[in-house]
Design an enzyme around this catalytic site. Structure first.
Site, PDB file in Angstrom:
ATOM      1  N   HIS A 177     -46.785 -21.925 -23.886  1.00 43.64           N
ATOM      2  CA  HIS A 177     -47.658 -23.044 -23.554  1.00 43.64           C
ATOM      3  C   HIS A 177     -47.336 -23.434 -22.106  1.00 43.64           C
ATOM      4  O   HIS A 177     -46.198 -23.301 -21.661  1.00 43.64           O
ATOM      5  CB  HIS A 177     -47.419 -24.232 -24.501  1.00 43.64           C
ATOM      6  CG  HIS A 177     -48.151 -24.068 -25.819  1.00 43.64           C
ATOM      7  ND1 HIS A 177     -47.701 -24.627 -26.990  1.00 43.64           N
ATOM      8  CD2 HIS A 177     -49.310 -23.416 -26.112  1.00 43.64           C
ATOM      9  CE1 HIS A 177     -48.557 -24.319 -27.974  1.00 43.64           C
ATOM     10  NE2 HIS A 177     -49.528 -23.591 -27.464  1.00 43.64           N
ATOM     11  N   HIS A 191     -41.607 -20.489 -25.205  1.00 41.86           N
ATOM     12  CA  HIS A 191     -42.944 -20.058 -25.612  1.00 41.86           C
ATOM     13  C   HIS A 191     -43.895 -20.223 -24.443  1.00 41.86           C
ATOM     14  O   HIS A 191     -43.540 -20.804 -23.416  1.00 41.86           O
ATOM     15  CB  HIS A 191     -43.414 -20.834 -26.840  1.00 41.86           C
ATOM     16  CG  HIS A 191     -43.653 -22.298 -26.608  1.00 41.86           C
ATOM     17  ND1 HIS A 191     -42.669 -23.177 -26.205  1.00 41.86           N
ATOM     18  CD2 HIS A 191     -44.786 -23.044 -26.726  1.00 41.86           C
ATOM     19  CE1 HIS A 191     -43.171 -24.390 -26.097  1.00 41.86           C
ATOM     20  NE2 HIS A 191     -44.459 -24.331 -26.393  1.00 41.86           N
ATOM     21  N   HIS A 212     -39.156 -34.043 -23.310  1.00 38.94           N
ATOM     22  CA  HIS A 212     -40.477 -33.496 -23.618  1.00 38.94           C
ATOM     23  C   HIS A 212     -41.350 -34.579 -24.249  1.00 38.94           C
ATOM     24  O   HIS A 212     -41.914 -34.425 -25.328  1.00 38.94           O
ATOM     25  CB  HIS A 212     -40.315 -32.282 -24.573  1.00 38.94           C
ATOM     26  CG  HIS A 212     -41.558 -31.468 -24.761  1.00 38.94           C
ATOM     27  ND1 HIS A 212     -42.473 -31.745 -25.744  1.00 38.94           N
ATOM     28  CD2 HIS A 212     -42.037 -30.391 -24.115  1.00 38.94           C
ATOM     29  CE1 HIS A 212     -43.457 -30.856 -25.696  1.00 38.94           C
ATOM     30  NE2 HIS A 212     -43.218 -30.026 -24.708  1.00 38.94           N
ATOM     31  N   HIS A 232     -44.125 -23.545 -34.540  1.00 40.45           N
ATOM     32  CA  HIS A 232     -45.052 -24.047 -33.524  1.00 40.45           C
ATOM     33  C   HIS A 232     -46.309 -23.184 -33.635  1.00 40.45           C
ATOM     34  O   HIS A 232     -46.227 -22.082 -34.182  1.00 40.45           O
ATOM     35  CB  HIS A 232     -44.369 -23.892 -32.145  1.00 40.45           C
ATOM     36  CG  HIS A 232     -44.924 -24.788 -31.090  1.00 40.45           C
ATOM     37  ND1 HIS A 232     -45.106 -26.133 -31.262  1.00 40.45           N
ATOM     38  CD2 HIS A 232     -45.326 -24.527 -29.807  1.00 40.45           C
ATOM     39  CE1 HIS A 232     -45.597 -26.646 -30.146  1.00 40.45           C
ATOM     40  NE2 HIS A 232     -45.743 -25.704 -29.249  1.00 40.45           N
ATOM     41  N   ASP A 290     -46.805 -26.017 -20.230  1.00 37.34           N
ATOM     42  CA  ASP A 290     -45.750 -26.925 -19.769  1.00 37.34           C
ATOM     43  C   ASP A 290     -44.366 -26.274 -19.846  1.00 37.34           C
ATOM     44  O   ASP A 290     -43.385 -26.843 -19.361  1.00 37.34           O
ATOM     45  CB  ASP A 290     -45.780 -28.259 -20.535  1.00 37.34           C
ATOM     46  CG  ASP A 290     -45.843 -28.103 -22.045  1.00 37.34           C
ATOM     47  OD1 ASP A 290     -46.375 -27.082 -22.530  1.00 37.34           O
ATOM     48  OD2 ASP A 290     -45.363 -29.012 -22.749  1.00 37.34           O
ATOM     49  N   HIS A 291     -44.276 -25.072 -20.425  1.00 39.32           N
ATOM     50  CA  HIS A 291     -42.990 -24.384 -20.542  1.00 39.32           C
ATOM     51  C   HIS A 291     -42.906 -23.118 -19.682  1.00 39.32           C
ATOM     52  O   HIS A 291     -41.870 -22.465 -19.673  1.00 39.32           O
ATOM     53  CB  HIS A 291     -42.713 -24.030 -22.009  1.00 39.32           C
ATOM     54  CG  HIS A 291     -42.615 -25.245 -22.862  1.00 39.32           C
ATOM     55  ND1 HIS A 291     -41.429 -25.797 -23.254  1.00 39.32           N
ATOM     56  CD2 HIS A 291     -43.592 -26.063 -23.358  1.00 39.32           C
ATOM     57  CE1 HIS A 291     -41.657 -26.889 -23.968  1.00 39.32           C
ATOM     58  NE2 HIS A 291     -42.967 -27.069 -24.037  1.00 39.32           N
ATOM     59  N   ASP A 313     -40.642 -25.835 -28.519  1.00 37.72           N
ATOM     60  CA  ASP A 313     -41.296 -26.931 -29.230  1.00 37.72           C
ATOM     61  C   ASP A 313     -41.332 -26.527 -30.706  1.00 37.72           C
ATOM     62  O   ASP A 313     -41.566 -25.363 -31.009  1.00 37.72           O
ATOM     63  CB  ASP A 313     -42.732 -27.099 -28.763  1.00 37.72           C
ATOM     64  CG  ASP A 313     -42.871 -27.530 -27.322  1.00 37.72           C
ATOM     65  OD1 ASP A 313     -41.869 -27.734 -26.635  1.00 37.72           O
ATOM     66  OD2 ASP A 313     -44.018 -27.640 -26.865  1.00 37.72           O
TER      67      ASP A 313
HETATM   68 ZN   LIG Z   1     -45.766 -25.989 -27.014  1.00 37.23          ZN
END
Ligand SMILES: [Zn+2]
Length: 307
Positions: free
Chosen positions: A63, A61, A264, A139, A65-66, A206
């Site tokens: 976000h 996805h 994570h 999520h 941090d990914h 996530d």
């Molecule tokens: Zn996320």
């Protein structure tokens, strides 16, 4: 060679000890980069995996941090003149984010990307080494987890083949057709081979608990799963679409997972042993609390039950 190389293990914000998320799976001829967060390009340098090694990128996805490592990684593919096409998968709903990250700044684009967004729950991509499957997760934004499933097969036994005096091209024919007629006697593949269980890898993040989590984790030899929080923050975890270490461990136990990798982690927890303690209460298989720049082997094949 089948192994997971951990590039980073922090959710949301990196810490002094943890880079943003990022993972490489080496699985035969596939080298898949999952969820490259910021700094993934430099973390790769420490592992010996090069941009040229990569065959595929999977993003769960959009976000930060990914995915904030995508611009650097994508530009590096061109800088290094990677000669083969690199496939890229991500939730189709995020196609605009991907377009921006791909062309975040000016560079001379030479590498070929095979952009194949995930359009639906259960979408499958056939690879030489097995099937890559995406499942929808829970999520705040569109998110897919992935699993790689190798079909069950069989392993030819050289001593049995020798006993029947089968060699050369006849071995290939026996594998292909399933039997071979020799001087009036039929030799079947089952007589000269043993079953070989296919292996499974799953990547879950996530998400809050949902059917997709269980579908991905089912019978995984190696499960990489987010454990952002501890049980003390279970209510918060449910609210923001994340798992606790205890929940992740229960999923693993209920799904027959062999080796469990938790990662994570929220930067609010300083002591990783707390994740292990919480997971251990639910899961008695191999447990790894992921650290940056470590390698986790896919466990050896399950031995199929006789008969
Ligand atoms: Zn996320």
């Amino acid at each position: 060679m089948r192994e997971l190389i951990v590039l980073g293990t922090a959710s949301q914000a990196p810490t002094r000890a943890r880079n943003h998320n990022g993972y490489v799976l080496r699985w035969d001829d596939e080298v898949i980069l999952f969820d490259p967060g910021e700094g993934s390009q430099r973390q790769l340098l420490h592992t010996g995996v090069t941009a040229t090694d990569l065959s595929r990128i999977c993003v769960t996805h959009f976000h930060g941090d990914h995915c904030l490592g995508l611009p650097g990684i994508i530009q590096r593919l061109s800088l290094d003149r990677v000669p083969h096409p690199v496939a890229v998968h991500f939730p189709a709903e995020g196609v605009e984010y991907f377009a921006r990250l791909r062309h975040a700044s000016s560079f001379h684009e030479t590498a070929e990307l095979l952009v194949a967004p995930i359009e639906a729950d259960g979408q499958r991509i056939e690879l030489r080494c097995g099937t890559l499957e995406a499942r929808r997760l829970r999520h705040p934004i569109d998110t897919y987890g992935y699993r790689l499933v190798e079909p069950d097969g069989y392993r030819m036994l050289p001593e049995r083949l020798a006993a029947y005096d089968i060699g050369g091209p006849a071995v290939g024919e026996l594998q292909r057709v399933g039997h071979l007629d020799l001087d009036g006697r039929r030799v079947t593949r089952a007589e000269v081979s043993v079953p070989r269980a296919g292996q499974r890898f799953a990547f879950v993040m996530d998400t809050g608990l949902c059917d997709g989590v269980y579908a991905l984790a089912e019978q995984a030899d190696l499960l990489v799963i987010e454990a952002t929080f501890l049980e003390s923050e279970a209510a918060l975890a449910a609210e923001v679409g994340h798992l606790t270490a205890g929940q992740a461990a229960r999923v693993a136990a209920e799904s027959g997972v062999r080796r469990l990798v938790l990662t994570h982690f929220s930067q609010r927890y300083a002591d990783p042993a707390r994740f292990a303690d919480e997971a251990r209460a639910h899961f008695d298989g191999d447990l790894v609390i992921a650290e940056d720049l470590t390698t986790v082997q896919v466990p050896p094949r399950r031995v199929p039950s006789a008969g």
